[in-house]
Motif scaffolding. Structure first.
Motif, PDB file in Angstrom:
ATOM      1  N   ARG A  96     -41.932  45.045  10.125  1.00 40.14           N
ATOM      2  CA  ARG A  96     -41.296  43.725  10.025  1.00 40.14           C
ATOM      3  C   ARG A  96     -41.844  42.770  11.084  1.00 40.14           C
ATOM      4  O   ARG A  96     -42.054  41.581  10.816  1.00 40.14           O
ATOM      5  CB  ARG A  96     -39.784  43.867  10.150  1.00 40.14           C
ATOM      6  N   ARG A  99     -45.253  41.555   9.901  1.00 38.55           N
ATOM      7  CA  ARG A  99     -45.180  40.603   8.787  1.00 38.55           C
ATOM      8  C   ARG A  99     -44.616  39.249   9.221  1.00 38.55           C
ATOM      9  O   ARG A  99     -44.834  38.247   8.540  1.00 38.55           O
ATOM     10  CB  ARG A  99     -44.321  41.175   7.658  1.00 38.55           C
ATOM     11  N   HIS A 123     -51.569  46.133   6.457  1.00 41.62           N
ATOM     12  CA  HIS A 123     -50.671  45.010   6.728  1.00 41.62           C
ATOM     13  C   HIS A 123     -51.405  43.827   7.365  1.00 41.62           C
ATOM     14  O   HIS A 123     -50.819  42.753   7.505  1.00 41.62           O
ATOM     15  CB  HIS A 123     -49.515  45.450   7.632  1.00 41.62           C
ATOM     16  N   ASP A 125     -53.724  40.574   7.780  1.00 38.19           N
ATOM     17  CA  ASP A 125     -54.046  39.460   6.877  1.00 38.19           C
ATOM     18  C   ASP A 125     -55.500  39.535   6.431  1.00 38.19           C
ATOM     19  O   ASP A 125     -55.820  39.224   5.284  1.00 38.19           O
ATOM     20  CB  ASP A 125     -53.774  38.128   7.577  1.00 38.19           C
ATOM     21  N   TRP A 152     -45.010  50.244  -0.885  1.00 36.17           N
ATOM     22  CA  TRP A 152     -44.996  48.824  -1.290  1.00 36.17           C
ATOM     23  C   TRP A 152     -46.419  48.281  -1.358  1.00 36.17           C
ATOM     24  O   TRP A 152     -46.779  47.551  -2.277  1.00 36.17           O
ATOM     25  CB  TRP A 152     -44.160  48.029  -0.293  1.00 36.17           C
ATOM     26  N   LEU A 153     -47.246  48.669  -0.385  1.00 35.42           N
ATOM     27  CA  LEU A 153     -48.597  48.125  -0.295  1.00 35.42           C
ATOM     28  C   LEU A 153     -49.539  48.682  -1.363  1.00 35.42           C
ATOM     29  O   LEU A 153     -50.293  47.929  -1.995  1.00 35.42           O
ATOM     30  CB  LEU A 153     -49.191  48.450   1.076  1.00 35.42           C
ATOM     31  N   ARG A 156     -49.768  47.235  -4.931  1.00 37.85           N
ATOM     32  CA  ARG A 156     -50.157  45.826  -4.898  1.00 37.85           C
ATOM     33  C   ARG A 156     -51.628  45.664  -4.539  1.00 37.85           C
ATOM     34  O   ARG A 156     -52.296  44.755  -5.018  1.00 37.85           O
ATOM     35  CB  ARG A 156     -49.268  45.065  -3.911  1.00 37.85           C
ATOM     36  N   ARG A 216     -49.022  32.989   4.591  1.00 39.15           N
ATOM     37  CA  ARG A 216     -48.609  34.391   4.477  1.00 39.15           C
ATOM     38  C   ARG A 216     -47.226  34.491   3.846  1.00 39.15           C
ATOM     39  O   ARG A 216     -46.988  35.323   2.960  1.00 39.15           O
ATOM     40  CB  ARG A 216     -48.603  35.073   5.839  1.00 39.15           C
ATOM     41  N   ARG A 217     -46.280  33.651   4.290  1.00 37.85           N
ATOM     42  CA  ARG A 217     -44.926  33.695   3.732  1.00 37.85           C
ATOM     43  C   ARG A 217     -44.932  33.424   2.241  1.00 37.85           C
ATOM     44  O   ARG A 217     -44.234  34.095   1.463  1.00 37.85           O
ATOM     45  CB  ARG A 217     -44.038  32.677   4.452  1.00 37.85           C
ATOM     46  N   ASP A 220     -46.500  36.471   0.387  1.00 33.66           N
ATOM     47  CA  ASP A 220     -45.572  37.605   0.384  1.00 33.66           C
ATOM     48  C   ASP A 220     -44.448  37.382  -0.627  1.00 33.66           C
ATOM     49  O   ASP A 220     -44.055  38.296  -1.353  1.00 33.66           O
ATOM     50  CB  ASP A 220     -44.983  37.814   1.774  1.00 33.66           C
ATOM     51  N   GLU A 223     -44.981  38.197  -4.399  1.00 33.61           N
ATOM     52  CA  GLU A 223     -45.024  39.580  -4.873  1.00 33.61           C
ATOM     53  C   GLU A 223     -43.825  39.928  -5.760  1.00 33.61           C
ATOM     54  O   GLU A 223     -43.922  40.798  -6.627  1.00 33.61           O
ATOM     55  CB  GLU A 223     -45.077  40.548  -3.682  1.00 33.61           C
TER      56      GLU A 223
END
Length: 267
Positions: A96, A99, A123, A125, A152-153, A156, A216-217, A220, A223
């Protein structure tokens, strides 16, 4: 040398960015609790420094990060291991924090990235990998599942079929495969890896830092959003971006046909 927070993560300060070096080379930079705490402290200090506008994370020696240090697992015969606590106390807060960084993160993978170490790399960028680097989801060999955001990664980044193959078979993939599958940004010759990481970090440090964090936000959020929800996110975040001094500077530089002088500030 005994392990301390100062030696577990080496911090190099450069103009506009920092390099964080995981420094347990004798253990391929595998995570134990002190390394978790040292890395989180180094990330927190970088995030609080307004002059730090990009980060590089890499590993000392011949590995990037081998995941969890299994030598730190001492099983008492009558006590069940509590891996839920390990994730909730260490790995999940680290993910967290990464991110939520207010600046771009470059992961320079200089060797093996296994287990949670692979998740840490993914994780980033921008992920650069030395040609000799390998990525390994080794959890299945221990009867475990990918963690540190791995489940999760992987779908994707690699797609459903490749994610299952990597997780179930626990076979390493090399840097060229990772690049071809779209899991990393670029493969770099080993001798040139850090020079390219520094070049990218210096470039990012000259860019509109807050706007990059908003990118980035937005990505993310996409997704899990449908189109309408993502359009709403874009409206909100573009509104924030438009209120920054860097937006005004970018427009002025374009109209005046000169290089922009971004500050990276939100206000």
């Amino acid at each position: 040398m005994s392990e301390t927070s100062e030696t577990l993560v080496l911090v190099e300060r450069h103009a506009g960015y920092r390099v964080l070096v995981l420094n347990r080379p004798d253990r391929l930079n595998a995570f134990n609790e002190p390394l978790h705490l040292a890395l989180r402290a180094a990330l927190g200090e970088a995030a609080a420094d307004p002059d730090c506008r990009a980060l590089i994370v890499t590993g000392a020696g011949r590995g990037f990060c081998a995941g969890q240090d299994l030598s730190a697992r001492n099983f008492a015969p009558d006590v069940e291991p509590d891996l839920t606590r390990t994730l909730e106390a260490f790995y999940n807060p680290l993910v967290r924090q990464i991110r939520d960084l207010p600046m771009p993160l470059i992961c320079a993978v200089n060797g093996v990235a296994a287990g949670a170490g692979a998740s840490l790399a993914f994780h980033g960028d921008l992920v650069l990998a030395a040609r000799s680097a390998k990525f390994l989801q080794a959890f299945a060999k221990l009867g475990l599942i990918p963690d540190a955001g791995g489940t999760w990664l992987l779908p994707r980044l690699a797609g459903r079929a490749r994610a299952r193959g990597m997780a179930l078979l626990a076979e390493p993939i090399n840097a060229e495969q990772a690049e071809a599958w779209g899991m990393i940004w670029r493969v770099i010759d080993d001798a040139d890896l850090m020079a390219e990481a520094h070049r990218l970090a210096a470039h990012l440090a000259s860019q509109p830092t807050y706007g990059l964090a908003l990118i980035r936000r937005a990505l993310d959020a996409s997704e899990t959003n449908d189109l309408d929800a993502q359009l709403a996110v874009e409206s909100e975040l573009q509104g924030e971006a438009g209120r920054t001094p860097d937006y005004r500077e970018g427009v002025a530089a374009f109209l005046e046909k000169r290089p922009a002088r971004f500050t990276g500030r939100r206000r």
